[in-house]
Design an enzyme around this catalytic site. Structure first.
Site, PDB file in Angstrom:
ATOM      1  N   CYS A 114       0.703  -1.407   0.062  1.00  0.00           N
ATOM      2  CA  CYS A 114      -0.110   0.077  -0.027  1.00  0.00           C
ATOM      3  C   CYS A 114       0.789   1.310   0.141  1.00  0.00           C
ATOM      4  O   CYS A 114       0.648   2.212  -0.718  1.00  0.00           O
ATOM      5  CB  CYS A 114      -0.851  -0.036   1.337  1.00  0.00           C
ATOM      6  SG  CYS A 114      -2.001   1.129   1.113  1.00  0.00           S
ATOM      7  N   CYS A 115       1.914   1.376   0.828  1.00  0.00           N
ATOM      8  CA  CYS A 115       2.632   2.622   0.926  1.00  0.00           C
ATOM      9  C   CYS A 115       3.585   2.631  -0.337  1.00  0.00           C
ATOM     10  O   CYS A 115       3.865   3.636  -0.822  1.00  0.00           O
ATOM     11  CB  CYS A 115       3.711   2.304   2.009  1.00  0.00           C
ATOM     12  SG  CYS A 115       3.056   2.571   3.674  1.00  0.00           S
ATOM     13  N   CYS A 203      -0.900   7.888   7.492  1.00  0.00           N
ATOM     14  CA  CYS A 203      -2.093   7.849   7.036  1.00  0.00           C
ATOM     15  C   CYS A 203      -3.264   7.459   8.291  1.00  0.00           C
ATOM     16  O   CYS A 203      -2.812   6.718   9.203  1.00  0.00           O
ATOM     17  CB  CYS A 203      -2.364   6.637   6.127  1.00  0.00           C
ATOM     18  SG  CYS A 203      -1.480   7.002   4.553  1.00  0.00           S
ATOM     19  N   CYS A 206      -3.324   3.968   9.622  1.00  0.00           N
ATOM     20  CA  CYS A 206      -2.284   3.363  10.057  1.00  0.00           C
ATOM     21  C   CYS A 206      -1.521   4.186  11.183  1.00  0.00           C
ATOM     22  O   CYS A 206      -0.437   3.896  11.649  1.00  0.00           O
ATOM     23  CB  CYS A 206      -1.289   3.094   9.089  1.00  0.00           C
ATOM     24  SG  CYS A 206      -1.880   2.045   7.613  1.00  0.00           S
ATOM     25  N   CYS A 231       8.177   3.231   5.668  1.00  0.00           N
ATOM     26  CA  CYS A 231       7.250   2.974   4.586  1.00  0.00           C
ATOM     27  C   CYS A 231       7.753   2.720   3.333  1.00  0.00           C
ATOM     28  O   CYS A 231       6.949   2.572   2.198  1.00  0.00           O
ATOM     29  CB  CYS A 231       6.047   4.107   4.575  1.00  0.00           C
ATOM     30  SG  CYS A 231       7.102   5.727   4.418  1.00  0.00           S
TER      31      CYS A 231
END
Length: 240
Positions: A114-115, A203, A206, A231
């Site tokens: 995702c990162c 985010c 997270c 990340c």
């Protein structure tokens, strides 16, 4: 401009204060930018504008930030009268990822993919246009991954064939207390989430507040091992 001597700069800047490191960065590179997301980065913006008025600033909009963070970004833009280059993820990559895995896959298989899409890919695009960048990394943010980095370094993760990218870390040796002393003394804008127990802010899904005496990174990716809490923006910090 003469060629940048990294080895000499590392020796010269070792242990130096943030202003000295910033002055060296801005004196050696015209095509350089400050990466902005948190309190440390605004301290760097505040200092840098006292050295040079035409600084470049960029920020990553992952699409998953807190509303308070978006308001903070606008506050900084107006407070300093600067342009902030807002970077967004590649739409096709993001659409495919969300379609396949949904919006919260990182709780099950880790945050790296995702990162990678929301942060690393847009950062890579931006850094490809620069000769150097300035970050707000501090050693005490994570001794596991940031304890050994220097004040200035070759960014191996984002350098390419025939193109070296230099990374400056002016706040490397400052503590969180020193950052906040500066913010208070110079009335530097900060994210209002800091008033609610958030220290390290990323985010929304997270990031969570930390308890008294917990380390600041405890609120980031709390379901994962502490040594993996990068990340990808500073992936070179993680020892293989």
């Amino acid at each position: 401009m003469t060629a940048f001597d990294l080895t000499a700069a590392q020796t010269e800047l070792q242990g130096k204060n943030p202003r000295t490191i910033l002055k060296a960065a801005l004196a050696n590179f015209d095509n350089i930018a400050i990466s902005f997301s948190g309190a440390e980065d605004v301290v760097l913006i505040d200092m840098a504008l006292q050295i040079r008025k035409d600084i470049q600033v960029f920020s990553l909009d992952t699409g998953r930030l807190h509303p308070e963070t978006y308001r903070f970004m606008e506050q900084v833009r107006k407070h300093y009268g600067i342009n902030i280059d807002i970077l967004s993820p590649d739409r096709e990559q993001l659409d495919a990822f969300v379609k396949e895995k949904g919006l919260f896959s990182f709780y099950e298989d880790g945050h790296q993919q995702c990162c990678g899409i929301r942060k690393v890919e847009p950062l890579k695009r931006k850094l490809a246009t620069l000769d150097a960048w300035i970050t707000g990394q501090r050693k005490d943010q994570s001794l596991d991954t940031r304890g050994d980095i220097p004040e200035v370094q070759l960014d191996a993760g984002f350098s390419g064939p025939g193109k070296q990218l230099i990374k400056f870390n002016p706040l490397l040796n400052w503590s969180s207390a020193q950052v906040w002393d500066y913010i208070e003394a110079y009335q530097v804008p900060f994210n209002e989430l800091h008033k609610h127990g958030y220290i390290s802010i990323g985010c929304e899904p997270c990031t969570r507040p930390v308890l008294p005496n917990q380390h600041e990174r405890a609120g980031r990716w709390w379901w994962e091992d502490a040594a993996k809490k990068e990340c990808g923006l500073h992936g070179g910090n993680v020892k293989k």
